[in-house]
Design a protein around this motif. Sequence first.
Motif, PDB file in Angstrom:
ATOM      1  N   HIS A 174      19.298  10.659  51.422  1.00  0.00           N
ATOM      2  CA  HIS A 174      19.469   9.638  52.384  1.00  0.00           C
ATOM      3  C   HIS A 174      18.079   9.035  53.135  1.00  0.00           C
ATOM      4  N   GLU A 175      16.686   9.883  52.454  1.00  0.00           N
ATOM      5  CA  GLU A 175      15.083   9.956  53.268  1.00  0.00           C
ATOM      6  C   GLU A 175      15.165   8.777  52.536  1.00  0.00           C
ATOM      7  N   VAL A 200      21.329  15.935  50.009  1.00  0.00           N
ATOM      8  CA  VAL A 200      21.983  14.927  50.784  1.00  0.00           C
ATOM      9  C   VAL A 200      21.350  14.215  51.809  1.00  0.00           C
ATOM     10  N   ASP A 201      20.521  14.945  52.380  1.00  0.00           N
ATOM     11  CA  ASP A 201      19.522  14.510  53.818  1.00  0.00           C
ATOM     12  C   ASP A 201      18.391  13.927  52.890  1.00  0.00           C
ATOM     13  N   ILE A 218      18.582   5.691  51.380  1.00  0.00           N
ATOM     14  CA  ILE A 218      18.963   4.763  52.812  1.00  0.00           C
ATOM     15  C   ILE A 218      18.431   4.150  54.033  1.00  0.00           C
TER      16      ILE A 218
END
Lengths: 213, 213, 213, 213
Positions: D132-133, D128-129, D136
Amino acid sequence: MKRVGKKTSRAERKALRPHEILEAAFEEFAAKGYAATRVEDIATRLRITKGTVYLYFPTKDVLFQEMFRHASTSSADPSTAIGCLRGSCADRIRDLLLITYENTANDRRTRELLRLSVAEGTRLPKMVDCRHELFIAPTLAALTTLVEEGVKSGELRQDTAADTPDVLASSIFQVAVWHLMLADRRPIDGRALMEAHIDLVMNGLLRRSERMA
Amino acid sequence: MKRVGKKTSRAERKALRPHEILEAAFEEFAAKGYAATRVEDIATRLRITKGTVYLYFPTKDVLFQEMFRHASTSSADPSTAIGCLRGSCADRIRDLLLITYENTANDRRTRELLRLSVAEGTRLPKMVDCRHELFIAPTLAALTTLVEEGVKSGELRQDTAADTPDVLASSIFQVAVWHLMLADRRPIDGRALMEAHIDLVMNGLLRRSERMA
Amino acid sequence: MKRVGKKTSRAERKALRPHEILEAAFEEFAAKGYAATRVEDIATRLRITKGTVYLYFPTKDVLFQEMFRHASTSSADPSTAIGCLRGSCADRIRDLLLITYENTANDRRTRELLRLSVAEGTRLPKMVDCRHELFIAPTLAALTTLVEEGVKSGELRQDTAADTPDVLASSIFQVAVWHLMLADRRPIDGRALMEAHIDLVMNGLLRRSERMA
Amino acid sequence: MKRVGKKTSRAERKALRPHEILEAAFEEFAAKGYAATRVEDIATRLRITKGTVYLYFPTKDVLFQEMFRHASTSSADPSTAIGCLRGSCADRIRDLLLITYENTANDRRTRELLRLSVAEGTRLPKMVDCRHELFIAPTLAALTTLVEEGVKSGELRQDTAADTPDVLASSIFQVAVWHLMLADRRPIDGRALMEAHIDLVMNGLLRRSERMA
DNA sequence: TATGAATGAGAATTCATTCAT
DNA sequence: TATGAATGAATTCTCATTCAT
């Protein structure tokens, strides 16, 4: 309501299970080797399902190792025998060899552990080393002590080689391996062979007059 | 288009392949046992693919058996040795034992065949029996002949037991099994042990004056 | 024999059990999802055994659904909040959004129900629909009413789009999802974001003079 | 002899396989979640067997992660969009939001990645990270830049909160989550909602005269 | 009520074997 | 000949569910 004639209660059964499973595992692993044995075979032997086996042992590998440890432990402890010896050095050596023979080459369980040690030893050297420490080394140590005693007292030859204890035990290995390889297809009288071995090793094959230098 | 300088031609390669595969199979089966060895492991060892293995051997099982036969055949034939013996009975027994030791307990290939015989023997008794007929029985027969000769000539004791030939060979089994179980973790000097064994079995452990009845 | 000082009687315990189990189930299902959660995990959390769970819920699936219903029910009922609003339309919209935020995006339980709705919604659309009917739709309906009122009274723009209530609520979803995805690894100040959202949505980002047509 | 009409050769097929499998895995994992998806389901979708899947991916877990990476990579890169923006700040903000909406909330693949991020994120936070990077954070950064520019030029309000970029994007999350939860059972016009969102956030809901302090 | 031993239906993974290229 | 992709049966291990105590 307690059913009459019921052999084992639930709790008793549970307490017995690990032991039963280890016994069944011993039979299967000894017969087919680690890789060729299915956990289900072990379960079926006890008329239970494989799920039950996994209730007591987390993996096949752990089961194998615990089985090995269990079967090793239940073998006769060599130190017991060593303490009981009486008589001359020759007598004690003879008795120790015969007792060891009975407990090893002539004992199916110990023989099958030897099979597993040979078959799976490459994969699990620790297992074999442990067995060596507990059974083989102590017996050889006892033989060494007896031989040294005999030499000191003059009962045995002065020029005894360091390998003498190993030689004394050699036919035990032989009988065990013979059994493992040829089973009942070419039976041998292990006891007679042991007697012959002891006689030869004590008295020699040569006539007195022919003795080598 | 034929490349000059190519080490092996296609035809040569083809003729070599079965042999190569059997050798690679020997290494893998000896190291991991039948069930734990993958056909692909054998192929990879030769930098070929499993498909090629199946070009020469129809199944893994057949490959194993042919490998066993092949490895057995390439071992030294005991009859060769037996024919060359010279000297007194004791000398010939001694030489036969040492030669056999070199060809078996001290020969990695033969040792690994013993491992496979012990590990897979239950599954393939024929295989072991065959090996017994070809190597063990002839050697024991030769020892029997030598012992009988020695008894007849008076060089050896008259009261020799029927099991004497087995006893003579026992430390060969011992050294082989020791190697298989403990490998290099607890090395033994097999040759020295053999010498000690021969000495003991010929001359006995007891001082002359202590000889048993 | 009744122990004095015992915290909960057998009957009390029995009455509590379903509730306890549903709570434990919530924690486990939220943490691992339906399929990856074991009934035993839920039991262990309560220091009981899986058998006990089956005393109250016939299957894992039913347990999941009852857990979902139970967790949904115990969430704050939006109608309660709606009735308490006072002040101008803008004030009431603002208060409703903040209250809803506190009850949803800022409430761990509601957030985890959102996770389960997203994760298991395909499998159990009824479940999600039910949740929509009970919580989301009423809140949006309340916002719609407030907006209509504001438009009628002239407090709000006349050209308000039909989607306005959804837009008003959008950052609640955003904060909830952000929490679910990034947890404490990239924390956000949900309250501040809500305030900023309300401000923007009420007053707009553009300077007065720049207002779009 | 080449068969006419054959669509893909063996080599082509092999080159395509990983991609095909990842696509099939995406469908299955998105539909049922990680734990509830069977590797065989993925294989069946391609009319191959599970063995073939394991030819390309060593474990289900690796397959899942590679699928996630693959599906993420094939999503539109936000930096592409950002470079193309023209016009006033408001125009560019508007366009960026609409483009992002089309690439995320309105894109089934991205939506389903959001579902998986929410469902499996606890288990795989790295995943998920990373997402995100890559997606998002850059988009929010671009919005931040645009807002700062607008404030500097006087086009936007001076008192803009730090959370403004998040607020701008909030309805994208909302539409995506709405889709994931309610699918086609309660459809929304995402595009219209986006337009309304942009309008509100730019111009505000209040009449000019009612503007809050 | 509560337990937890036992079951057995799966699910992941491996690997001997086949066969199109 | 040689390859290695594909198959599918077999095996390990898991877990929802049952039921005797």
